[in-house]
Design an enzyme around this catalytic site. Structure first.
Site, PDB file in Angstrom:
ATOM      1  CE1 TYR A  48     -25.111  -2.564  32.105  1.00 54.29           C
ATOM      2  CE2 TYR A  48     -25.175  -0.162  32.175  1.00 54.29           C
ATOM      3  CZ  TYR A  48     -24.484  -1.340  31.940  1.00 54.29           C
ATOM      4  OH  TYR A  48     -23.175  -1.307  31.562  1.00 54.29           O
ATOM      5  CB  SER A 130     -15.048   0.905  30.232  1.00 54.04           C
ATOM      6  OG  SER A 130     -15.481  -0.305  29.663  1.00 54.04           O
ATOM      7  CG  HIS A 299     -17.343  -6.152  37.266  1.00 53.95           C
ATOM      8  ND1 HIS A 299     -16.304  -6.476  36.431  1.00 53.95           N
ATOM      9  CD2 HIS A 299     -18.189  -5.409  36.500  1.00 53.95           C
ATOM     10  CE1 HIS A 299     -16.517  -5.961  35.218  1.00 53.95           C
ATOM     11  NE2 HIS A 299     -17.654  -5.307  35.250  1.00 53.95           N
ATOM     12  NE  ARG A 302     -22.311  -3.778  36.530  1.00 51.39           N
ATOM     13  CZ  ARG A 302     -23.465  -3.190  36.303  1.00 51.39           C
ATOM     14  NH1 ARG A 302     -24.188  -2.772  37.327  1.00 51.39           N
ATOM     15  NH2 ARG A 302     -23.918  -3.001  35.088  1.00 51.39           N
ATOM     16  CG  ASP A 330     -13.865  -1.317  42.311  1.00 55.01           C
ATOM     17  OD1 ASP A 330     -14.353  -2.417  42.617  1.00 55.01           O
ATOM     18  OD2 ASP A 330     -13.562  -1.027  41.128  1.00 55.01           O
ATOM     19  N   GLY A 353     -17.666   3.332  41.292  1.00 59.19           N
ATOM     20  CA  GLY A 353     -18.341   3.220  40.000  1.00 59.19           C
ATOM     21  C   GLY A 353     -19.693   3.917  40.055  1.00 59.19           C
TER      22      GLY A 353
HETATM   23  C1  LIG Z   1     -22.946   0.336  35.054  1.00 60.31           C
HETATM   24  C2  LIG Z   1     -21.614  -0.277  35.318  1.00 60.31           C
HETATM   25  C3  LIG Z   1     -20.804  -0.638  34.241  1.00 60.31           C
HETATM   26  C4  LIG Z   1     -19.537  -1.193  34.481  1.00 60.31           C
HETATM   27  N1  LIG Z   1     -18.733  -1.475  33.420  1.00 60.31           N
HETATM   28  C5  LIG Z   1     -17.466  -1.921  33.647  1.00 60.31           C
HETATM   29  C6  LIG Z   1     -16.573  -2.120  32.568  1.00 60.31           C
HETATM   30  O1  LIG Z   1     -16.898  -1.876  31.411  1.00 60.31           O
HETATM   31  N2  LIG Z   1     -15.329  -2.584  32.862  1.00 60.31           N
HETATM   32  C7  LIG Z   1     -14.917  -2.857  34.139  1.00 60.31           C
HETATM   33  O2  LIG Z   1     -13.774  -3.278  34.358  1.00 60.31           O
HETATM   34  N3  LIG Z   1     -15.749  -2.660  35.186  1.00 60.31           N
HETATM   35  C8  LIG Z   1     -16.999  -2.192  34.967  1.00 60.31           C
HETATM   36  N4  LIG Z   1     -17.825  -1.964  36.042  1.00 60.31           N
HETATM   37  C9  LIG Z   1     -17.316  -2.193  37.414  1.00 60.31           C
HETATM   38  C10 LIG Z   1     -16.662  -0.923  37.967  1.00 60.31           C
HETATM   39  O3  LIG Z   1     -15.423  -0.674  37.345  1.00 60.31           O
HETATM   40  C11 LIG Z   1     -16.390  -1.050  39.469  1.00 60.31           C
HETATM   41  O4  LIG Z   1     -15.620  -2.203  39.703  1.00 60.31           O
HETATM   42  C12 LIG Z   1     -17.649  -1.112  40.321  1.00 60.31           C
HETATM   43  O5  LIG Z   1     -18.642  -0.235  39.829  1.00 60.31           O
HETATM   44  C13 LIG Z   1     -17.326  -0.717  41.748  1.00 60.31           C
HETATM   45  O6  LIG Z   1     -18.419  -0.880  42.575  1.00 60.31           O
HETATM   46  P1  LIG Z   1     -19.399   0.319  43.007  1.00 60.31           P
HETATM   47  O7  LIG Z   1     -20.314   0.551  41.832  1.00 60.31           O
HETATM   48  O8  LIG Z   1     -20.105  -0.261  44.184  1.00 60.31           O
HETATM   49  O9  LIG Z   1     -18.560   1.524  43.332  1.00 60.31           O
HETATM   50  C14 LIG Z   1     -19.103  -1.419  35.820  1.00 60.31           C
HETATM   51  C15 LIG Z   1     -19.924  -1.057  36.882  1.00 60.31           C
HETATM   52  C16 LIG Z   1     -21.167  -0.483  36.651  1.00 60.31           C
HETATM   53  C17 LIG Z   1     -22.007  -0.078  37.830  1.00 60.31           C
END
Ligand SMILES: Cc1cc2nc3c(=O)[nH]c(=O)nc-3n(C[C@H](O)[C@H](O)[C@H](O)COP(=O)(O)O)c2cc1C
Length: 407
Positions: A48, A130, A299, A302, A330, A353
């Protein structure tokens, strides 16, 4: 040389009694923290956090794209007093770095969002809570450092009353910045989660029961802590049919448009940021509607697969909006040199993140501190080796310091 004499020359330090401290002391990079965290998490949670959408092309390309930029340093400049201090959207910060919003943090560690917010405050950088957090925005604001720079990330729900209520609550709790995620009209297909039948919180299925034997620390922590919930949106508010990612994100509204942004701009008094893979034309439109910054992000790979790496949007978006609008970025940032690249291309700050989630799993509060320290120290060292003394100088001299592999 006798063995006894040789032993006298060796500086034998007794190992620290705590395995956690020993393991953390052996970490010298974000990758080390990730490897340590991977040993502690059950497979489905690991997938996840670490996984991406579809073929995970965006995920793997994010870091590769950053590394396609290389540096030509300036030599023989005085870098004895190099500082990473800067401003992010008008607020002083110890470095051009922030912790991006990640949902369900208490599923990853019982310490949850308050630990991440506290570490960000200690490091002097912003943390974005978040909508899908497992701590309510009120609890985080009341329990945390009063001087913390508090940001809230909003998903726009089908239920617009709920959306408006969330904005009012963030305003009432003193959040300074509202970030609207615009990359989640529908959920990305995360194949690993689908194959694992992943739910939030993870359920005790046959395979996870077998997992307890190999990851006892994780499961005892989880089973001991109070039931997890989406603290900002109660299940009655938004959900039916169970906490699968698919069910939750079905509540996000795919009909969201620019007029919704205008409404939110009118309702929200603080700084307003759009978060997503935003190109120059959309960035210009956002600026016209009074958005204060663009947070360029896919994201972390993702959502849309085969999305452009956000690092490659920094320069065109900066050129499109000029200096009066903030540019944050990011996805894939793992080293201070990555942050330096973003700043040299014109960004105001880079966010991470997964790196702080790995730190949190690897070593709790200390692991979170280590994440911030590794990234900020890495940035300072990179700046010194580049021959620049301030973040402002790094941005100004960016074009002469950076070249792209394709050039
Ligand atoms: C486990 C996980 C949950 C995330 N949940 C959210 C979220 O709830 N809202 C959001 O805007 N981005 C979410 N993101 C995206 C992060 O804000 C961010 O854009 C991303 O992790 C950056 O990439 P990196 O993990 O390579 O640093 C999530 C990322 C991960 C890894």
């Amino acid at each position: 040389l006798k063995i006894r004499d040789a032993l006298g020359l060796i500086n034998l330090r007794p190992p620290h009694p705590s395995a956690r401290v020993r393991q953390l002391a052996a970490c010298h990079s974000i990758e080390d923290l990730e490897n340590l965290a991977r040993r502690k998490l059950p497979r489905s949670v690991l997938d996840y956090v670490g996984g991406g959408a579809d073929g995970e092309w965006s995920l793997s390309n994010n870091t590769t794209a950053i590394q396609k930029w290389s540096f030509t340093p300036r030599v023989l400049t005085d870098v004895s007093r190099t500082s990473t201090a800067t401003e992010i959207l008008g607020q002083p910060a110890a470095a051009p770095l922030g912790f991006a919003p990640t949902g369900y943090t208490r599923m990853i560690s019982p310490l949850g969002e308050p630990a991440v917010a506290a570490a960000a405050a200690r490091a002097g950088i912003p943390y974005v809570l978040s909508t899908m957090a497992t701590t309510s925005l009120e609890d985080l604001a009341e329990g945390g450092d009063p001087n913390a720079d508090r940001w809230f990330q909003l998903y726009i729900w089908r239920d617009r009353q709920l959306t408006r209520r969330l904005i009012d609550r963030a305003q009432a709790s003193g959040y300074r910045v509202l970030e609207i995620a615009v990359d989640t009209a529908v959920s990305g297909l995360r194949l690993r989660d689908a194959r694992n039948g992943f739910t939030i919180p993870p359920q005790l299925t046959l395979s996870s029961v077998l997992d307890i034997g190999t990851k006892p620390g994780y499961w005892t922590g989880m089973l001991r802590s109070p039931t997890m919930e989406f603290a900002n949106v109660s299940s009655a508010d938004a959900l039916d049919g169970g906490y699968t990612i698919e069910n939750i994100t079905k509540q996000f509204d795919p009909s969201v448009g620019w007029s919704d942004l205008e409404e939110i701009r009118a309702q929200w008094n603080g700084k307003l940021v759009l978060k997503g893979p935003i190109g120059p034309a959309d960035a210009r439109r956002a600026k016209e509607l009074g958005v204060d910054a663009l947070h360029l992000s896919n994201h972390g790979g993702r959502q849309l697969d085969r999305a452009i790496a956000p690092i490659d949007l920094v320069r065109p978006v900066r050129e499109a909006v000029g200096d009066s609008v903030g540019v944050l970025v990011d996805s894939g940032f793992r080293h201070g040199a990555d942050i330096a690249t973003a700043i040299a291309l014109g960004a105001d700050a880079a966010f991470v993140g997964r790196p702080y989630l790995w730190g949190l799993v690897a070593g709790g509060h200390d692991g979170l501190d280590m994440t911030a320290r590794l990234l900020i120290d890495g940035l300072r060292r990179t700046m010194q080796l580049l021959g620049v003394a301030t973040v402002e100088e790094l941005r100004r001299r960016g074009p002469e310091l950076l070249s792209h592999q394709s050039q």
